[in-house]
Design a protein around this motif. Structure first.
Motif, PDB file in Angstrom:
ATOM      1  N   LEU A 261     -14.224   2.787 -28.745  1.00  0.00           N
ATOM      2  CA  LEU A 261     -12.864   2.609 -28.220  1.00  0.00           C
ATOM      3  C   LEU A 261     -11.979   3.771 -28.642  1.00  0.00           C
ATOM      4  CD1 LEU A 261     -12.351  -1.213 -28.729  1.00  0.00           C
ATOM      5  CD2 LEU A 261     -12.951   0.025 -26.663  1.00  0.00           C
ATOM      6  N   LEU A 262     -12.090   4.126 -29.925  1.00  0.00           N
ATOM      7  CA  LEU A 262     -11.318   5.261 -30.423  1.00  0.00           C
ATOM      8  C   LEU A 262     -11.685   6.515 -29.644  1.00  0.00           C
ATOM      9  CD1 LEU A 262      -9.406   6.425 -32.555  1.00  0.00           C
ATOM     10  CD2 LEU A 262     -11.408   6.826 -33.992  1.00  0.00           C
ATOM     11  N   ALA A 263     -12.983   6.665 -29.394  1.00  0.00           N
ATOM     12  CA  ALA A 263     -13.442   7.840 -28.651  1.00  0.00           C
ATOM     13  C   ALA A 263     -12.778   7.889 -27.287  1.00  0.00           C
ATOM     14  CB  ALA A 263     -14.960   7.805 -28.509  1.00  0.00           C
ATOM     15  N   CYS A 264     -12.666   6.702 -26.639  1.00  0.00           N
ATOM     16  CA  CYS A 264     -12.034   6.675 -25.318  1.00  0.00           C
ATOM     17  C   CYS A 264     -10.590   7.138 -25.402  1.00  0.00           C
ATOM     18  CB  CYS A 264     -12.069   5.258 -24.754  1.00  0.00           C
ATOM     19  SG  CYS A 264     -13.634   4.904 -24.005  1.00  0.00           S
ATOM     20  N   VAL A 265      -9.867   6.622 -26.375  1.00  0.00           N
ATOM     21  CA  VAL A 265      -8.471   7.017 -26.526  1.00  0.00           C
ATOM     22  C   VAL A 265      -8.374   8.527 -26.711  1.00  0.00           C
ATOM     23  CG1 VAL A 265      -6.437   6.817 -27.972  1.00  0.00           C
ATOM     24  CG2 VAL A 265      -7.824   4.801 -27.502  1.00  0.00           C
ATOM     25  N   LEU A 266      -9.187   9.049 -27.631  1.00  0.00           N
ATOM     26  CA  LEU A 266      -9.101  10.472 -27.952  1.00  0.00           C
ATOM     27  C   LEU A 266      -9.468  11.325 -26.746  1.00  0.00           C
ATOM     28  CD1 LEU A 266     -10.590  10.376 -31.531  1.00  0.00           C
ATOM     29  CD2 LEU A 266      -8.287  11.093 -30.901  1.00  0.00           C
ATOM     30  N   PHE A 267     -10.511  10.905 -26.052  1.00  0.00           N
ATOM     31  CA  PHE A 267     -10.921  11.715 -24.914  1.00  0.00           C
ATOM     32  C   PHE A 267      -9.864  11.675 -23.810  1.00  0.00           C
ATOM     33  CE2 PHE A 267     -13.318  12.493 -20.968  1.00  0.00           C
ATOM     34  CZ  PHE A 267     -13.593  13.825 -21.217  1.00  0.00           C
ATOM     35  N   CYS A 268      -9.245  10.505 -23.616  1.00  0.00           N
ATOM     36  CA  CYS A 268      -8.180  10.438 -22.613  1.00  0.00           C
ATOM     37  C   CYS A 268      -7.026  11.358 -22.992  1.00  0.00           C
ATOM     38  CB  CYS A 268      -7.661   9.011 -22.478  1.00  0.00           C
ATOM     39  SG  CYS A 268      -8.845   7.956 -21.690  1.00  0.00           S
ATOM     40  N   LEU A 269      -6.711  11.400 -24.265  1.00  0.00           N
ATOM     41  CA  LEU A 269      -5.649  12.317 -24.709  1.00  0.00           C
ATOM     42  C   LEU A 269      -6.041  13.754 -24.411  1.00  0.00           C
ATOM     43  CD1 LEU A 269      -4.545  10.760 -28.104  1.00  0.00           C
ATOM     44  CD2 LEU A 269      -3.363  10.692 -25.913  1.00  0.00           C
ATOM     45  N   SER A 270      -7.293  14.063 -24.683  1.00  0.00           N
ATOM     46  CA  SER A 270      -7.770  15.418 -24.422  1.00  0.00           C
ATOM     47  C   SER A 270      -7.635  15.747 -22.936  1.00  0.00           C
ATOM     48  CB  SER A 270      -9.218  15.535 -24.878  1.00  0.00           C
ATOM     49  OG  SER A 270      -9.771  16.731 -24.440  1.00  0.00           O
ATOM     50  N   LEU A 271      -8.051  14.773 -22.093  1.00  0.00           N
ATOM     51  CA  LEU A 271      -7.928  14.952 -20.641  1.00  0.00           C
ATOM     52  C   LEU A 271      -6.478  15.155 -20.241  1.00  0.00           C
ATOM     53  CD1 LEU A 271     -10.178  12.370 -18.838  1.00  0.00           C
ATOM     54  CD2 LEU A 271     -10.057  14.818 -18.436  1.00  0.00           C
ATOM     55  N   ASN A 272      -5.602  14.470 -20.938  1.00  0.00           N
ATOM     56  CA  ASN A 272      -4.193  14.540 -20.594  1.00  0.00           C
ATOM     57  C   ASN A 272      -3.506  15.753 -21.174  1.00  0.00           C
ATOM     58  OD1 ASN A 272      -3.325  12.462 -18.847  1.00  0.00           O
ATOM     59  ND2 ASN A 272      -4.034  11.040 -20.410  1.00  0.00           N
ATOM     60  N   HIS A 273      -4.229  16.479 -21.984  1.00  0.00           N
ATOM     61  CA  HIS A 273      -3.644  17.737 -22.445  1.00  0.00           C
ATOM     62  C   HIS A 273      -4.045  18.868 -21.522  1.00  0.00           C
ATOM     63  CE1 HIS A 273      -2.924  21.305 -24.932  1.00  0.00           C
ATOM     64  NE2 HIS A 273      -1.867  20.618 -25.295  1.00  0.00           N
ATOM     65  N   LYS A 274      -5.321  18.907 -21.184  1.00  0.00           N
ATOM     66  CA  LYS A 274      -5.776  19.907 -20.214  1.00  0.00           C
ATOM     67  C   LYS A 274      -6.773  19.232 -19.307  1.00  0.00           C
ATOM     68  CE  LYS A 274      -5.043  24.421 -21.983  1.00  0.00           C
ATOM     69  NZ  LYS A 274      -5.577  25.767 -22.107  1.00  0.00           N
ATOM     70  N   GLN A 275      -6.545  19.321 -18.005  1.00  0.00           N
ATOM     71  CA  GLN A 275      -7.462  18.641 -17.096  1.00  0.00           C
ATOM     72  C   GLN A 275      -8.858  19.234 -17.169  1.00  0.00           C
ATOM     73  OE1 GLN A 275      -4.813  20.427 -16.446  1.00  0.00           O
ATOM     74  NE2 GLN A 275      -4.690  21.122 -14.329  1.00  0.00           N
ATOM     75  N   MET A 276      -8.980  20.439 -17.781  1.00  0.00           N
ATOM     76  CA  MET A 276     -10.294  21.059 -17.907  1.00  0.00           C
ATOM     77  C   MET A 276     -11.254  20.211 -18.726  1.00  0.00           C
ATOM     78  SD  MET A 276      -8.820  23.923 -16.813  1.00  0.00           S
ATOM     79  CE  MET A 276      -8.105  25.041 -18.008  1.00  0.00           C
ATOM     80  N   SER A 277     -10.721  19.310 -19.542  1.00  0.00           N
ATOM     81  CA  SER A 277     -11.605  18.457 -20.341  1.00  0.00           C
ATOM     82  C   SER A 277     -12.486  17.581 -19.461  1.00  0.00           C
ATOM     83  CB  SER A 277     -10.794  17.578 -21.277  1.00  0.00           C
ATOM     84  OG  SER A 277     -10.124  18.367 -22.207  1.00  0.00           O
ATOM     85  N   THR A 278     -12.162  17.515 -18.171  1.00  0.00           N
ATOM     86  CA  THR A 278     -13.041  16.790 -17.249  1.00  0.00           C
ATOM     87  C   THR A 278     -14.468  17.295 -17.355  1.00  0.00           C
ATOM     88  OG1 THR A 278     -11.194  17.213 -15.790  1.00  0.00           O
ATOM     89  CG2 THR A 278     -12.948  15.840 -14.925  1.00  0.00           C
ATOM     90  N   TYR A 279     -14.625  18.549 -17.747  1.00  0.00           N
ATOM     91  CA  TYR A 279     -15.970  19.115 -17.895  1.00  0.00           C
ATOM     92  C   TYR A 279     -16.847  18.226 -18.764  1.00  0.00           C
ATOM     93  CZ  TYR A 279     -14.349  23.702 -16.160  1.00  0.00           C
ATOM     94  OH  TYR A 279     -13.859  24.728 -15.409  1.00  0.00           O
ATOM     95  N   PHE A 280     -16.220  17.531 -19.695  1.00  0.00           N
ATOM     96  CA  PHE A 280     -17.004  16.684 -20.598  1.00  0.00           C
ATOM     97  C   PHE A 280     -17.155  15.266 -20.072  1.00  0.00           C
ATOM     98  CE2 PHE A 280     -14.989  19.510 -23.980  1.00  0.00           C
ATOM     99  CZ  PHE A 280     -16.087  20.341 -24.043  1.00  0.00           C
ATOM    100  N   ALA A 281     -16.341  14.927 -19.065  1.00  0.00           N
ATOM    101  CA  ALA A 281     -16.264  13.530 -18.647  1.00  0.00           C
ATOM    102  C   ALA A 281     -17.616  12.924 -18.280  1.00  0.00           C
ATOM    103  CB  ALA A 281     -15.271  13.385 -17.509  1.00  0.00           C
ATOM    104  N   PRO A 282     -18.465  13.631 -17.504  1.00  0.00           N
ATOM    105  CA  PRO A 282     -19.744  13.009 -17.158  1.00  0.00           C
ATOM    106  C   PRO A 282     -20.535  12.584 -18.383  1.00  0.00           C
ATOM    107  CG  PRO A 282     -19.430  14.999 -15.881  1.00  0.00           C
ATOM    108  CD  PRO A 282     -18.322  14.949 -16.881  1.00  0.00           C
ATOM    109  N   ALA A 283     -20.515  13.419 -19.407  1.00  0.00           N
ATOM    110  CA  ALA A 283     -21.290  13.095 -20.603  1.00  0.00           C
ATOM    111  C   ALA A 283     -20.734  11.843 -21.280  1.00  0.00           C
ATOM    112  CB  ALA A 283     -21.280  14.273 -21.564  1.00  0.00           C
ATOM    113  N   PHE A 284     -19.408  11.796 -21.422  1.00  0.00           N
ATOM    114  CA  PHE A 284     -18.806  10.614 -22.051  1.00  0.00           C
ATOM    115  C   PHE A 284     -19.105   9.370 -21.230  1.00  0.00           C
ATOM    116  CE2 PHE A 284     -16.293  13.627 -24.460  1.00  0.00           C
ATOM    117  CZ  PHE A 284     -16.119  12.967 -25.651  1.00  0.00           C
TER     118      PHE A 284
END
Lengths: 524, 524
Positions: A221-244
């Motif tokens: 759950l924490l990972a989800c929150v953190l990753f969403c924050l990352s996505l919301n800082h730079k949309q480029m974090s989508t690069y990691f989205a498939p893996a998550f």
């Protein structure tokens, strides 16, 4: 510590042995992990601040300047306008001049940094008049905002990751831990882009890294929150989205109530997004306006010379001329999904920590190679999981860092950052080859004899070194003014593709062992 | 012995690794702040290249006239050859004045980095026969010395090169090659005459150690040594003697008109003397005794000839000279009685400490002269390590006012913190009682069980006593006062107070160190 003690037993024969084992870092490993980390992060800070003494993107280059001015302009906008107007074109906010095109978290970060700037140097963020503002103190403050974000987000994330990673793989030795911290913290590309060129990748990458660490320590759950924050800082974090996505899905499917687990994660994701997007959720238009700023589809499939598939193949196939942007968008999407599909399937079938790290690497690489509108700076994203896996296979990692740096070389030259480039490159070589060559010993045993591949790799490596010099000294022929950029791109691209193949195979090889061992664990 | 010989290249590589890492940071520091010393050295390059030798010491094109001995001028002459290849304007005596282009900055900075190789060689000679642990600690102390980075690579000087020669000389004395040691010291004196403070130590030591073995043989050796020294000085000063410039050279080298203290007061004995004088004057005035106010003020910077003291007796160059000799005399007696090569480094460092403490017009940078050679001593015993730890921190801190610009503030702080941590790691790993817990669980660990107990048995644990801890906390408080509280409470009033506070506070440690060293030498 084992090595230094052995060195003491018999001075004549054993010391020789201990020396070969890179005994020179015994002193670093004497204290606990935290003090070790503190020490290394001090060095990281030193390197970062010394890099920041140098020039930045678009220094003294009106009318549009560069990324430094973009970030400063966002601070100016966010400090002076209410949150609703940040993404809307108006008389006070000219979106054609460095309009905000990152998600709201970047805007909030700009706001906080803007307040900081306004406190110490009000002139640097006044509306309109501060455009192109450059001064000694202004640069210092701006540099400080990057450094402090790095220190507050990226550094703790690294510590968190190290704790999580070495709990998972408890057989790690202390020396390896030390080098691993060093490799993640002193990532030359990240330092150059954030503290030289001027960006805040440390925040989004730091949040993503923290999310990875949370996953490794089973806090989904924490990972989800953190990753969403990352996505919301730079949309480029989508690069990691498939893996998550695939890893978490795979994990949920193996639990008792998969649907419940998935909906829990979904709620957390939605909740985080809602919180970040709160000021824009009052109407559909406002949210869509922000969204349209984030997806610059009108900008073409590639810019400049980036070592990805579209740009490299455009030497032969003129994509931009042959197809409308509309269909190119579709092509790139399909290609990206196809490229990261294998690694996703692997993670859904057999989620594992190591597989997840490989998944991150594979999905970010496939995004870098095939997605729409990629910048040369985006190589930072695949590079992050690569550094996390650096201890697994040092040599490919070293080569990847080399080509990542190399692919950014034209950008670095434009920014007038050649000196820090050289210094960081040299520093990397030193750090990758600590006295005695400790941390890549394990793989060296299994190194292949002189094969065609290694000969080719060596040739390409030497070629890239020569190209550095050629790029700086020789003027390209007039018919092909971008000949050398194209060559750099071609070399880097071919290496990235090879690397992507390699990592995909590695990930799949992994699942063979891990399915067995995971099942074994479950039975206990 | 054969195995020792084969180890040498390994040591070289490891040492070069340490140097390389430092060099990368130094490269990154190229655009950082540099003092007027930068222009001084640039001017000397131009001076030596464009004027005939006879005018080197009489030219007054720039206020930065040549005031180092001839060998340094020859060194600049040698460098100027390369400088003229890089950019002829650097060596143009008129056009080059205050030349600030990238070429000159890069050239001069890189020349300092390269000349540091002399220090590396000196350290190599000193450490090649030590155990691995001592060797590495010494490399950390010297090759990664923050004081050298601050003075040489930011403030701008060539101390690394000169100290390298001193280290070489010491290593020759330690190996029993007295003639070579004497020769190198003579050469060093002709590079920078400030090193002459250790002259008496060299004289007595060589007289007693080298010139022994009967009257006849002793006199013969004395004559040899004398001839070597005279030859060195003849090579240096001969050409100027030939041109009738010797008077001019001497007057340039010893500018006694400069006053007792430098603009920023070095943390030495005279700080306390001045404070005492001010205090007494204040008290006497309170009691109604009329005292003539001194014509010159210390806080005004340059002092000149007039007496700045209100109550205490005037200090002349001669009286400082006598005080230095007096402070040295117990040590000289000790050397006379028992001239053994093992303590040479200790005596030489002590001599420089005396020179620093009581000398005329001492720069804060001169603390390098004793801190660097003391590193040789610091690895010899636990007490020395504990003494060195505090001294090194204090002297490095006393260099902070050299870099007064905001941009360099993080660098100097991080450098000091990093250095303290590395020192602490190194010393406490070397002197530890408890076997540190290791994460490793491979086979190799088992072998060491017996060795660790024998290692820890010899000496106690490295600890910083309560006095040391208080002192370090005090440094933090002094710095907080100077940076935050003073500007907050007093604003622009008493701008010299923070600097004075640093001088006094670091002076306490230097005086303590002087007493400690003296006691240690007498106890040997």
């Amino acid at each position: 510590m084992d090595r230094n003690n052995r060195g003491k037993v018999g001075k004549d024969n054993v010391e020789l042995d201990s020396n070969k084992n890179g005994d020179l870092c015994w002193w670093l490993l004497h204290k606990g992990l935290t003090s070790l980390f503190l020490c290394i992060s001090m060095f990281g800070l030193l390197v970062r601040w010394t890099v920041s003494l140098h020039s930045y993107s678009g220094a003294g280059n009106p009318p549009k300047f560069g990324d430094y001015e973009a970030q400063r302009h966002w601070m100016e906008i966010t400090v002076n306008l209410p949150a609703q107007d940040w993404y809307i074109n108006s008389t006070k906010n000219d979106l054609s001049y460095w309009g905000l095109d990152y998600p709201p978290l970047t805007a909030y970060q700009s706001y906080i940094h803007g307040l900081f700037l306004r406190f110490f140097d009000p002139e640097s963020v006044t509306l309109f008049t501060s455009r192109g503002y450059e001064s000694y103190i202004g640069k210092l403050l701006m540099r400080f905002t990057v450094l402090s974000s790095d220190l507050l987000i990226f550094f703790p994330s690294v510590l968190y990751f190290i704790h999580a990673y070495y709990d998972v793989h408890s057989r790690g030795r202390k020396a390896d831990v030390a080098w691993h911290i060093l490799l993640i913290l002193i990532n030359p590309c990240l330092v150059l882009i954030d503290h030289g060129h001027f960006q805040y990748n440390c925040i989004s990458l730091g949040l993503a890294l923290a999310a990875v660490a949370a996953i490794l320590s089973q806090r989904d759950l924490l990972a989800c929150v953190l990753f969403c924050l990352s996505l919301n800082h730079k949309q480029m974090s989508t690069y990691f989205a498939p893996a998550f996505f695939s890893h978490l899905l795979g994990k949920c499917l193996r639990r008792k109530h998969p649907l419940l687990e998935i909906s829990k994660l979904g709620m957390v994701v939605l909740g985080t997004f809602a919180m970040v997007w709160w000021p824009y959720l009052h109407s559909r238009n406002a949210a869509l306006q922000v969204l349209s700023r984030l997806a610059p589809f009108e900008r073409g499939i590639y810019e400049d010379y980036v070592a990805n598939f579209w740009c490299t193949s455009s030497v032969l196939i003129k994509w931009k001329r042959l197809f409308p942007t509309q269909s190119l968008r579709l092509f790139s999407m399909v290609a990206t999904i196809l490229a990261c599909l294998p690694s996703m399937v692997q993670q859904i079938l057999a989620p594992s920590s190591k597989g997840f790290l490989y998944g991150l690497l594979n999905s970010s690489l496939s995004f870098y190679l095939f997605s729409f509108q990629v910048h040369e700076k985006s190589i930072l994203l695949p590079l992050l999981p690569a550094t996390l896996l650096a201890m697994e296979w040092p040599r490919p990692f070293k080569l990847l860092t080399h080509y990542a740096l190399f692919s950014m070389f034209p950008l670095v030259c434009r920014d007038n950052l050649i000196l820090p480039y050289i210094a960081l490159y040299a520093l990397c070589i030193f750090l990758y080859h600590p006295p005695g060559g400790r941390w890549d010993e394990a793989t060296r045993q299994g190194s292949t004899p002189l094969s065609l591949v290694s000969v080719l790799l060596t040739l390409a490596y030497l070629g890239s070194l020569v190209l550095h010099i050629v790029y700086l000294t020789v003027r390209p022929p007039e018919r092909y003014p971008f000949l050398f950029e194209a060559l750099i791109m071609l070399l880097s691209f071919s290496h990235f593709v090879l690397f992507a193949f390699h990592t995909n195979i590695k990930q799949w090889m992994l699942s063979g062992h891990l399915i067995g061992s995971d099942k074994g664990k479950k039975q206990h | 012995m054969a195995s020792r010989q084969s180890m040498l290249p390994e040591i070289c590589w490891n040492l070069l690794w340490f140097f390389g890492v430092a060099a990368c940071v130094k490269l990154l520091l190229i655009p950082s702040y540099h003092s007027t010393d930068f222009e001084v050295h640039r001017h000397w390059l131009a001076l030596t290249r464009s004027l005939p030798l006879s005018q080197w010491y009489s030219n007054e094109t720039s206020p930065w006239t040549l005031d180092y001995p001839p060998f340094f001028a020859y060194f600049e002459y040698f460098l100027s050859f390369f400088a003229s290849l890089v950019d002829p304007q650097i060596v143009d005596i008129h056009e080059g004045l205050n030349y600030k282009a990238d070429t000159v900055v890069y050239f001069q900075r890189i020349s300092v980095i390269v000349s540091d190789l002399c220090l590396v060689y000196g350290i190599y000679r000193l450490t090649r026969k030590l155990e691995t642990q001592k060797r590495v600690v010494m490399w950390i102390l010297v090759i990664w010395s923050p004081a050298l980075v601050i003075v040489d690579h930011m403030h701008f000087q060539y101390n690394g090169f000169l100290l390298g020669m001193l280290m070489l000389s010491i290593s020759c004395l330690q190996d029993g090659r007295d003639l070579m040691g004497g020769f190198l010291f003579a050469v060093l004196l002709c590079f920078k005459h400030l090193f002459a403070v250790a002259g008496p130590v060299y004289f007595v030591y060589l007289l007693r150690h080298y010139c022994r073995g009967g009257l006849f043989k002793g006199l013969g050796r004395l004559a040899t040594m004398g001839a070597v020294v005279v030859a060195v000085f003849a090579a240096a000063f001969g050409p100027f003697f030939y041109h009738g410039q010797i008077q001019q050279v001497i007057s340039r080298m010893f500018p006694f008109g400069r006053g007792l203290c430098h603009a920023y007061w070095a943390p030495n004995f005279w700080v306390f003397y001045i404070i005492l004088d001010k205090g007494l004057a204040f008290l006497l005035k309170k009691f109604g005794i009329d005292i003539p106010t001194p014509a010159a003020s210390f806080t005004g910077g340059l002092v000149g000839d007039s007496s700045p003291f209100a109550v205490l007796p005037q200090v002349t160059p001669l009286s400082t000279f006598i005080m230095v000799l007096l402070a040295l005399s117990p040590c000289l007696v000790k050397i006379w009685k028992n001239p053994h090569p093992g303590s040479v480094a200790r005596w030489i460092s002590y001599a420089y400490t005396c020179g620093f403490l009581f000398g005329w017009h001492v720069h804060e940078k001169a603390s390098l002269h004793f801190v660097i050679p003391l590193a040789i001593v610091a690895v010899q015993s636990l007490e020395d390590a504990q003494h060195y730890f505090l001294l090194s921190i204090a002297t490095c801190y006393s260099l902070f006012p050299l870099l007064y610009e905001a941009q360099e503030y993080p660098i100097k702080v991080v450098l000091l913190l990093l250095h303290s941590m590395l020192m602490w790691f190194g010393f406490s790993a070397k002197y530890s009682k408890v076997k540190p817990p290791t994460i490793s669980d491979n086979k190799k660990t088992r072998k060491k069980g017996s060795s660790s107990s024998s290692r820890s048995g010899e000496e106690g644990e490295f600890m910083i006593g309560w006095g040391g801890k208080c002192y370090i906390i005090g440094i933090v408080m002094v710095e907080t006062w100077g940076q935050l509280l003073h500007p907050y409470f007093l604003g622009d009033k008493l701008p010299f107070a923070p600097l004075l506070l640093i001088s006094i506070y670091c002076g306490v440690e230097v005086v303590y160190s002087w007493v400690w060293q003296l006691k240690r030498i007498m106890a040997d």
